[in-house]
Design an enzyme around this catalytic site. Sequence first.
Site, PDB file in Angstrom:
ATOM      1  N   LYS A  90      38.012  67.392  66.622  1.00  0.00           N
ATOM      2  CA  LYS A  90      36.599  67.007  66.597  1.00  0.00           C
ATOM      3  C   LYS A  90      35.780  68.286  66.484  1.00  0.00           C
ATOM      4  O   LYS A  90      36.307  69.374  66.720  1.00  0.00           O
ATOM      5  CB  LYS A  90      36.242  66.193  67.841  1.00  0.00           C
ATOM      6  CG  LYS A  90      36.583  66.861  69.141  1.00  0.00           C
ATOM      7  CD  LYS A  90      36.351  65.925  70.314  1.00  0.00           C
ATOM      8  CE  LYS A  90      36.780  66.609  71.605  1.00  0.00           C
ATOM      9  NZ  LYS A  90      36.778  65.727  72.747  1.00  0.00           N
ATOM     10  N   ASN A  99      35.991  71.199  68.872  1.00  0.00           N
ATOM     11  CA  ASN A  99      37.220  71.992  68.938  1.00  0.00           C
ATOM     12  C   ASN A  99      37.420  72.879  67.712  1.00  0.00           C
ATOM     13  O   ASN A  99      38.455  73.506  67.564  1.00  0.00           O
ATOM     14  CB  ASN A  99      38.428  71.076  69.125  1.00  0.00           C
ATOM     15  CG  ASN A  99      38.364  70.341  70.456  1.00  0.00           C
ATOM     16  OD1 ASN A  99      37.708  70.812  71.383  1.00  0.00           O
ATOM     17  ND2 ASN A  99      39.003  69.203  70.543  1.00  0.00           N
ATOM     18  N   ASP A 145      43.177  65.311  68.726  1.00  0.00           N
ATOM     19  CA  ASP A 145      41.798  65.356  69.222  1.00  0.00           C
ATOM     20  C   ASP A 145      40.968  66.320  68.394  1.00  0.00           C
ATOM     21  O   ASP A 145      40.180  67.089  68.916  1.00  0.00           O
ATOM     22  CB  ASP A 145      41.782  65.742  70.703  1.00  0.00           C
ATOM     23  CG  ASP A 145      40.449  65.390  71.373  1.00  0.00           C
ATOM     24  OD1 ASP A 145      39.798  64.412  70.930  1.00  0.00           O
ATOM     25  OD2 ASP A 145      40.050  66.095  72.304  1.00  0.00           O
ATOM     26  N   ASP A 168      41.411  74.190  71.980  1.00  0.00           N
ATOM     27  CA  ASP A 168      41.547  72.986  72.757  1.00  0.00           C
ATOM     28  C   ASP A 168      42.767  72.156  72.410  1.00  0.00           C
ATOM     29  O   ASP A 168      42.691  71.168  71.691  1.00  0.00           O
ATOM     30  CB  ASP A 168      40.288  72.133  72.616  1.00  0.00           C
ATOM     31  CG  ASP A 168      40.105  71.274  73.845  1.00  0.00           C
ATOM     32  OD1 ASP A 168      41.102  71.044  74.540  1.00  0.00           O
ATOM     33  OD2 ASP A 168      38.982  70.869  74.106  1.00  0.00           O
ATOM     34  N   THR A 181      34.409  61.442  73.534  1.00  0.00           N
ATOM     35  CA  THR A 181      33.991  60.527  72.501  1.00  0.00           C
ATOM     36  C   THR A 181      35.182  60.036  71.677  1.00  0.00           C
ATOM     37  O   THR A 181      35.988  60.831  71.238  1.00  0.00           O
ATOM     38  CB  THR A 181      32.942  61.185  71.573  1.00  0.00           C
ATOM     39  OG1 THR A 181      32.974  60.508  70.326  1.00  0.00           O
ATOM     40  CG2 THR A 181      33.217  62.648  71.344  1.00  0.00           C
TER      41      THR A 181
HETATM   42  P1  ATP Z   1      38.212  69.143  76.479  1.00  0.00           P
HETATM   43  O1  ATP Z   1      37.599  68.994  75.106  1.00  0.00           O
HETATM   44  O2  ATP Z   1      39.687  68.916  76.519  1.00  0.00           O
HETATM   45  O3  ATP Z   1      37.441  68.399  77.535  1.00  0.00           O
HETATM   46  P2  ATP Z   1      36.750  71.411  77.180  1.00  0.00           P
HETATM   47  O4  ATP Z   1      35.621  70.814  76.404  1.00  0.00           O
HETATM   48  O5  ATP Z   1      36.668  71.521  78.662  1.00  0.00           O
HETATM   49  O6  ATP Z   1      38.082  70.677  76.840  1.00  0.00           O
HETATM   50  P3  ATP Z   1      36.885  73.530  75.254  1.00  0.00           P
HETATM   51  O7  ATP Z   1      36.610  72.494  74.220  1.00  0.00           O
HETATM   52  O8  ATP Z   1      38.082  74.383  75.058  1.00  0.00           O
HETATM   53  O9  ATP Z   1      36.979  72.896  76.696  1.00  0.00           O
HETATM   54  O10 ATP Z   1      35.630  74.491  75.412  1.00  0.00           O
HETATM   55  C1  ATP Z   1      34.315  74.013  75.613  1.00  0.00           C
HETATM   56  C2  ATP Z   1      33.340  74.802  74.739  1.00  0.00           C
HETATM   57  O11 ATP Z   1      33.375  76.189  75.107  1.00  0.00           O
HETATM   58  C3  ATP Z   1      33.675  74.787  73.247  1.00  0.00           C
HETATM   59  O12 ATP Z   1      33.152  73.658  72.601  1.00  0.00           O
HETATM   60  C4  ATP Z   1      33.032  76.094  72.780  1.00  0.00           C
HETATM   61  O13 ATP Z   1      31.649  75.964  72.570  1.00  0.00           O
HETATM   62  C5  ATP Z   1      33.270  77.020  73.959  1.00  0.00           C
HETATM   63  N1  ATP Z   1      34.524  77.791  73.780  1.00  0.00           N
HETATM   64  C6  ATP Z   1      35.780  77.399  74.096  1.00  0.00           C
HETATM   65  N2  ATP Z   1      36.684  78.349  73.801  1.00  0.00           N
HETATM   66  C7  ATP Z   1      35.996  79.388  73.277  1.00  0.00           C
HETATM   67  C8  ATP Z   1      36.356  80.690  72.742  1.00  0.00           C
HETATM   68  N3  ATP Z   1      37.615  81.105  72.715  1.00  0.00           N
HETATM   69  N4  ATP Z   1      35.358  81.482  72.277  1.00  0.00           N
HETATM   70  C9  ATP Z   1      34.079  81.060  72.312  1.00  0.00           C
HETATM   71  N5  ATP Z   1      33.684  79.855  72.770  1.00  0.00           N
HETATM   72  C10 ATP Z   1      34.613  79.026  73.249  1.00  0.00           C
HETATM   73 MG    MG Z   2      36.119  70.405  74.176  1.00  0.00          MG
END
Ligand code: ATP
Ligand code: MG
Length: 421
Positions: free
Chosen positions: A170, A173, A168, A186, A241
């Site tokens: 993208k 991530n 995944d 992620d 997506t």
């Molecule tokens: P998935 O893609 O599986 O649905 P998600 O979108 O819920 O997971 P993440 O992609 O891990 O979760 O996090 C969402 C957003 O939060 C990221 O795109 C980023 O902008 C921010 N983020 C995540 N982890 C961090 C971090 N360690 N430090 C700063 N920003 C972060």
């Molecule tokens: Mg995400």
Amino acid sequence: QKKLEQMMEEEGLKDEEKRIRRSAHAQKETEFLRLKRTRLGLEDFESLKVIGRGAFGEVRLVQKKDTGHVYAMKILRKADMLEKEQVGHIRAERDILVEADSLWVVKMFYSFQDKLNLYLIMEFLPGGDMMTLLMKKDTLTEEETQFYIAETVLAIDSIHQLGFIHRDIKPDNLLLDSKGHVKLSDFGLCTGLKKAHRTEFYRNLNHSLPSDFTFQNMNSKRKAETWKRNRRQLAFSTVGTPDYIAPEVFMQTGYNKLCDWWSLGVIMYEMLIGYPPFCSETPQETYKKVMNWKETLTFPPEVPISDKAKDLILRFCCEWEHRIGASGVEEIKSNPFFEGVDWEHIRERPAAISIEIKSIDDTSNFDEFPESDILKPTVATSNHPETDYKNKDWVFINYTYKRFEGLTARGAIPSYMKAGK
Ligand code: ATP
Ligand code: MG
């Protein structure tokens, strides 16, 4: 203790030196035991701001009350994950973040849970994510693209070396640290695919050619605008997506780590052209275009890019049997597009775009998100009656984790604090 004694014997240390080492070791052990006893919980952190949102929860900037250290806290709603069959994935995310102690992967410090949520406490990457960066800029230059793609090559290779396939990859991530260098986040999908991306979701679609003619007939400027307008919504949806997923991943015929290089090719295209090659009005149309990549992967003549760049994209986005990287990462590193890249030191050298950070809790590289009530049990409980998850709590067993280094490295200044001085 045995190992230490043996090591000191081998090194031929003097008695005094041995005594110092032994006492340092004892000190570490005490700290480790203390850490093992502490049970961290939500009350140990102060929530400062919502910085990201995903399908199953959100990410917040938090501060640990006793040390003042700043972290990113990912909050995942148990009820939502049970409902969407994501439990295996979240275990995978935790397990991989724990195992992958690499510069290229977001470091995880603690994880814990309460009745409603799972919490991952990770290092805070103040540079934001690549999706946000790409939405701010029309396109990246070839030089900037070379930098980000080169670093992501090393990041992906580092998880491949651990035996993981990301699947995944993208822009959402790819996170940027305080100096503007890439880290992967992620790992929710490393071992399983989002339910929606498994074949059933697309089953009723034949592999006929895409039919979103209005979209196909837009010029590249309008396409980029439409793409950027819908992009964040796509990131929040549970379907996600399919733009970056390799065609063989959708099929039941099997796939291998080469699927991550396909995704990187899609990202490289998006950086240079302004939108990804298969973007459409709906995920179903995108899926069709991915499956029909031989016809649909084209380059708009009005956005000129170098032959080297085009060649590399086509080496990433092709049948996996012929894909670059099949014989190892060296094949990728020596591609002409990467000419001049200092692979050994790229992470220590200045990034293509530098990040400006005014304080350790600077969130200017993130979009604004409204406050949510995910941490307010009264509201959340009324949405998800207790019976929803109460009897299933065992599936989250062993989720709790503590990184010992979080304690021993106490004296060290975290990299994000050194930034912008
Ligand atoms: P998935 O893609 O599986 O649905 P998600 O979108 O819920 O997971 P993440 O992609 O891990 O979760 O996090 C969402 C957003 O939060 C990221 O795109 C980023 O902008 C921010 N983020 C995540 N982890 C961090 C971090 N360690 N430090 C700063 N920003 C972060
Ligand atoms: Mg995400």
